[in-house]
Enzyme design. Sequence first.
Site, PDB file in Angstrom:
ATOM      1  N   HIS A  95       8.793  -2.414   6.011  1.00 37.09           N
ATOM      2  CA  HIS A  95       7.592  -2.528   5.175  1.00 37.09           C
ATOM      3  C   HIS A  95       7.621  -1.477   4.058  1.00 37.09           C
ATOM      4  O   HIS A  95       7.516  -1.807   2.869  1.00 37.09           O
ATOM      5  CB  HIS A  95       6.354  -2.350   6.065  1.00 37.09           C
ATOM      6  CG  HIS A  95       5.053  -2.411   5.330  1.00 37.09           C
ATOM      7  ND1 HIS A  95       4.217  -3.496   5.385  1.00 37.09           N
ATOM      8  CD2 HIS A  95       4.444  -1.519   4.511  1.00 37.09           C
ATOM      9  CE1 HIS A  95       3.156  -3.270   4.639  1.00 37.09           C
ATOM     10  NE2 HIS A  95       3.265  -2.061   4.090  1.00 37.09           N
ATOM     11  N   GLU A  96       7.784  -0.224   4.440  1.00 37.76           N
ATOM     12  CA  GLU A  96       7.787   0.846   3.430  1.00 37.76           C
ATOM     13  C   GLU A  96       8.986   0.700   2.503  1.00 37.76           C
ATOM     14  O   GLU A  96       8.912   0.986   1.313  1.00 37.76           O
ATOM     15  CB  GLU A  96       7.788   2.226   4.100  1.00 37.76           C
ATOM     16  CG  GLU A  96       6.617   2.486   5.034  1.00 37.76           C
ATOM     17  CD  GLU A  96       5.259   2.150   4.431  1.00 37.76           C
ATOM     18  OE1 GLU A  96       5.117   2.190   3.187  1.00 37.76           O
ATOM     19  OE2 GLU A  96       4.333   1.825   5.199  1.00 37.76           O
ATOM     20  N   HIS A 151       8.047  -1.579  -0.316  1.00 38.68           N
ATOM     21  CA  HIS A 151       7.314  -0.888  -1.384  1.00 38.68           C
ATOM     22  C   HIS A 151       8.296  -0.127  -2.281  1.00 38.68           C
ATOM     23  O   HIS A 151       8.204  -0.156  -3.509  1.00 38.68           O
ATOM     24  CB  HIS A 151       6.316   0.114  -0.798  1.00 38.68           C
ATOM     25  CG  HIS A 151       5.055  -0.496  -0.257  1.00 38.68           C
ATOM     26  ND1 HIS A 151       4.243  -1.312  -1.004  1.00 38.68           N
ATOM     27  CD2 HIS A 151       4.453  -0.380   0.959  1.00 38.68           C
ATOM     28  CE1 HIS A 151       3.188  -1.676  -0.260  1.00 38.68           C
ATOM     29  NE2 HIS A 151       3.306  -1.130   0.935  1.00 38.68           N
TER      30      HIS A 151
HETATM   31 ZN   LIG Z   1       1.991  -1.236   2.641  1.00 36.48          ZN
END
Ligand SMILES: [Zn+2]
Length: 707
Positions: free
Chosen positions: A498-499, A502
């Site tokens: 997830h990170e 980003h």
């Molecule tokens: Zn997030």
Amino acid sequence: MNRFKHATLCLAVIVVMTLAGADQEPAAGNANPFFSPYKTPLNTPPFNLIKTEHFLPAIKEGIRQQQAEIEAIVNNPEIPSFGNTLGALDASGRLLSEVNAVFGALQGAETNPVIQGIAKETTPLIAAHGDNIRLNEKLFARLKAVYDQRAKLKLTAEEQFLLENTYRDFVRGGALLDEKQKARLREMNQQLAMLSLRFGNNLLAETNDFKLVLENRDDLAGLPPSVVAMAEGTARQLNMPGKWVFTVQVPSMTPFLQYSTRRDLREKIYRAYTMRGDRGNDRDNKDIIRQIVNLRCEKAKLLGYGSHADFVLETNMAKTPAAVDAFLKRLWDPALARAKGEVADMQALIDREGGAFKLAPWDWWYYAEKVRQEKFALDDTVLRPYFKLENVRQGIFALCDQLYGLKFIEHHDIPVYNPEVQAFEVRESDGRYVGVLYMDFHPRPGKRGGAWSGAFRREHYEKGKRVAPLSTITCNFTRPTADAPSLLSVEEAKTFAHEFGHSLATLLSDGTFRSRSVPRDAVELPSQIMENWMLEPELLSVYAKHYQTGAVIPVEFVQKLQSSRLFNQGFETVEYLAASILDMTWHELTQPQPGLGVDEFEAKAMTGIGLIPEITPRYRSTYFNHIFSGGYSAGYYVYIWAEQLDADAFEAFKEKGLFDKATALSFRKNVLEKYGALELMPQYVLFRGAEPTIEPLLRRRGLMDVR
Ligand SMILES: [Zn+2]
């Protein structure tokens, strides 16, 4: 405000001084590494030289420089143009944003009382600086002059996007109001800030107030040893040795609801949780809510909107309350049907066990846990050996190579803020430099909880040359021990991806300007889409290998992981949607209502959608911190909206192949590279050929053919 006018006048003097002395180092700044070009690999922040005492002078100097730049813009004798106004504004504040980014990262990952002290001093300075820019009437006049002739200016798409967003931000801040209206707006903003603060403080006090203190071993029936130990520790902290204490903090309450066989005690703690802020005491939040929603409504109307929700959603991808409502309703019906099915399953279990009662909200976690144990139980300790941190990282690197041709090369000479941090140079398949990615994996004192992605520098262009981004990933993953490496839980592996998503959006970004505008309901698209790959058998076979034997994760584990995704989705979706709908209902008020009854309003909204008595909204109004204190008003829906986007986007990969290069290239070019630099929806359509549809999300949550 007079204070700001005064400050602006003083600045004019400082500007002259700063410009006159531009060739010289500031007297006290000789040793301040922020004041001279970094002599570091890839122009990365010189953490080897940066000391805490450098931040305050650098931030002050950064503010002074940007103020000078703003003064230069508003005093420019040339007629306002895109370049001398928008371009110049976008380029201003380079030092401040650089120092702030480094300081902000340390605040999160490496804080201490000195850093906290500096933050206390700089936060109001930076806030006032921001106001000075937003409330600068001469600046807005130039901006408006450019905006009013935008049709004739032959702007590029990115220029147009920047112009429209900047102008809109000023207008939404009240730039077009007359003096009397501006005064009322400022008054309301201050009242709202104070009310939100009081809401949060009341909630904190209410949350800390309740303790379930257990003194007999009988009261612990059903609780696993680890949960008992945790309660014992809480009791010790509270000077109640020999007892066990549970609180209404979620990490303490949830295991109790999950495992305690004592139905009476489950009810007690659950009621304490759901009545926070609604007990008629001096910490009751109902009057505050009434004032907040009415002020928000009045403010929205003052700015020319029908409701607060209209005001908020204008800048989101959803655009209108009607679009959000329709979206939530489309999910609500099947989710409610599924939840009713889950109630029936659990009631059958209760009846089988001879329990002569009807399932109540405080029973849900307990019976859901029983069903989970029966159907999907997968022991965490059995799974973790397949998710060694370094293997997961290699898996994500391999995925990025497959999709985008990216290479990650560890670079030991890049200075870091803590010896545990690793820095990777990111390159294209043809060797072109992309940016730097820092990774900081494990908890330390001084690091806040959770996981996040940030940047020391955002990508932009300076004089036609790309300035490379420096992105960061900060986590709190399980540490290695004396005899085992860092073994992640499945959730941690997904969090890592997830990170990383980003950070990919930061690294691959290719916008001209520094300013970016990502709609709040789309922020989680690049991150959430990455999670999808992690549990796909094709990628698992690449990275999920036992850290001792090297064996690939067994198929039956993968299948259980896949099927457990649907477990309890009716409940999870319904309690989340109910809270989202409650949020929207509060903020769609089109007239202030002084005599509003908060409990009655909430009850009516929930009856209106047919919420079943076995489920409470994830947040009732009196403890809905997100919307009354946390900046998510008319915005709690964004999590599931973004899920619609990532499910729909990932569907493209499912259709064309999980590692399909053309699909990946299109996602990169249209979505990731222009993320926040152009309006998202048209870019998304370029990638997907159509606007996102809800079906992939319904399928993923098991809500497709539910009646
Ligand atoms: Zn997030």
